[in-house]
Design a protein around this motif. Sequence first.
Motif, mmCIF file in Angstrom:
data_model
loop_
_atom_site.group_PDB
_atom_site.id
_atom_site.type_symbol
_atom_site.label_atom_id
_atom_site.label_comp_id
_atom_site.label_asym_id
_atom_site.label_seq_id
_atom_site.Cartn_x
_atom_site.Cartn_y
_atom_site.Cartn_z
ATOM 1 N N CYS A 177 0.830 -1.202 0.000
ATOM 2 C CA CYS A 177 0.000 0.000 0.000
ATOM 3 C C CYS A 177 0.867 1.255 0.000
ATOM 4 O O CYS A 177 0.551 2.235 -0.688
ATOM 5 C CB CYS A 177 -0.923 -0.003 1.212
ATOM 6 S SG CYS A 177 -2.300 -1.177 1.104
ATOM 7 N N THR A 189 -6.538 4.312 1.852
ATOM 8 C CA THR A 189 -7.807 3.626 1.561
ATOM 9 C C THR A 189 -7.894 3.228 0.094
ATOM 10 O O THR A 189 -8.261 2.092 -0.246
ATOM 11 C CB THR A 189 -8.992 4.528 1.930
ATOM 12 O OG1 THR A 189 -8.901 4.888 3.314
ATOM 13 C CG2 THR A 189 -10.306 3.813 1.674
ATOM 14 N N ARG A 190 -7.527 4.140 -0.804
ATOM 15 C CA ARG A 190 -7.585 3.841 -2.232
ATOM 16 C C ARG A 190 -6.517 2.813 -2.618
ATOM 17 O O ARG A 190 -6.748 1.979 -3.491
ATOM 18 C CB ARG A 190 -7.402 5.125 -3.037
ATOM 19 C CG ARG A 190 -8.541 6.120 -2.879
ATOM 20 C CD ARG A 190 -8.354 7.311 -3.785
ATOM 21 N NE ARG A 190 -8.389 6.919 -5.196
ATOM 22 C CZ ARG A 190 -8.082 7.734 -6.201
ATOM 23 N NH1 ARG A 190 -7.713 8.978 -5.945
ATOM 24 N NH2 ARG A 190 -8.151 7.307 -7.442
ATOM 25 N N ALA A 193 -7.874 -0.522 -1.606
ATOM 26 C CA ALA A 193 -8.965 -0.890 -2.509
ATOM 27 C C ALA A 193 -8.428 -1.362 -3.854
ATOM 28 O O ALA A 193 -8.967 -2.294 -4.467
ATOM 29 C CB ALA A 193 -9.892 0.315 -2.708
#
Length: 282
Positions: A177, A189-190, A193
């Motif tokens: 991430c 968060t993105r 995802a």
Amino acid sequence: MRMADAARELEDQHDPAATVKNAVELLVRHVEACSSASISLVYSKRRVETPAASDDLAALGDQLQEQLSEGPALSTLWEHETVYIPNLIEDARWPRWGPHLAEATGARTVLTLRLFTLSEVIGALSMYSTEVDAFTAEDQAEGLALAAHIAIAVLAAQKVERYETALDSRAIIGQACGLLMERYDIDATRAFALLTRVSSTENVKLRSIAAELHPPPPLTHPGPTPRRGRGPTPPPTGRSSGEPVTAPGSASRCRTARAPGSSPRPRRPSRPSAAGPLPRTA
């Protein structure tokens, strides 16, 4: 006293493989009639594997049950908590498994016990003997007590292993991430995802997708970079490129070289000294 020592030995193990290996050694050592032992564990609720066997006899006993889909260990897992076979040759409950194992190994008596807790079935332990009706009531009671300790120890070791695996996966996913956030200028968060979407699309575990995102190689520090677009520094005006350049003010300190065969330059007469006139020459 023997049971307490066995329980303490099992508590010292924190790895599932080491725990079951130590358990089969304890069975052979502490149950008097037991000459061979094995442990089968249940994975994904139905898949059964044997991670530990004391010798070839016990290993073959579990291998044949897997191949033939019949045998006392499988029955112990799904039907009965304890199965005792006093004589393999005369027992008709598993017509293919029993005679095959007896002929191949000389096994005669088998005792299998379920490994379980209040919430789940963990596996089964199997004890073998080459003597007919070898296990006494005392042996069976001792086996049951050991089975309870083994079940708790195996479950604890499996939980530790799962916890360590989860921590490792969390670290790998976190690093992935971070790389996505830096590379695409997105928030956490993105980034998560995005990893989840790729994992779902390719039907690959999230940890495997994250592990494929290797960080870039470390930056190196090269030497000074030469200037581009400029050629070598030209020599000073009026001189050839091969002639040495003399620093300003240094010409008076340099002597001029004479060509071979040339006459020396006449020396300038010295000025009269204060002592008197120069003597006349003839």
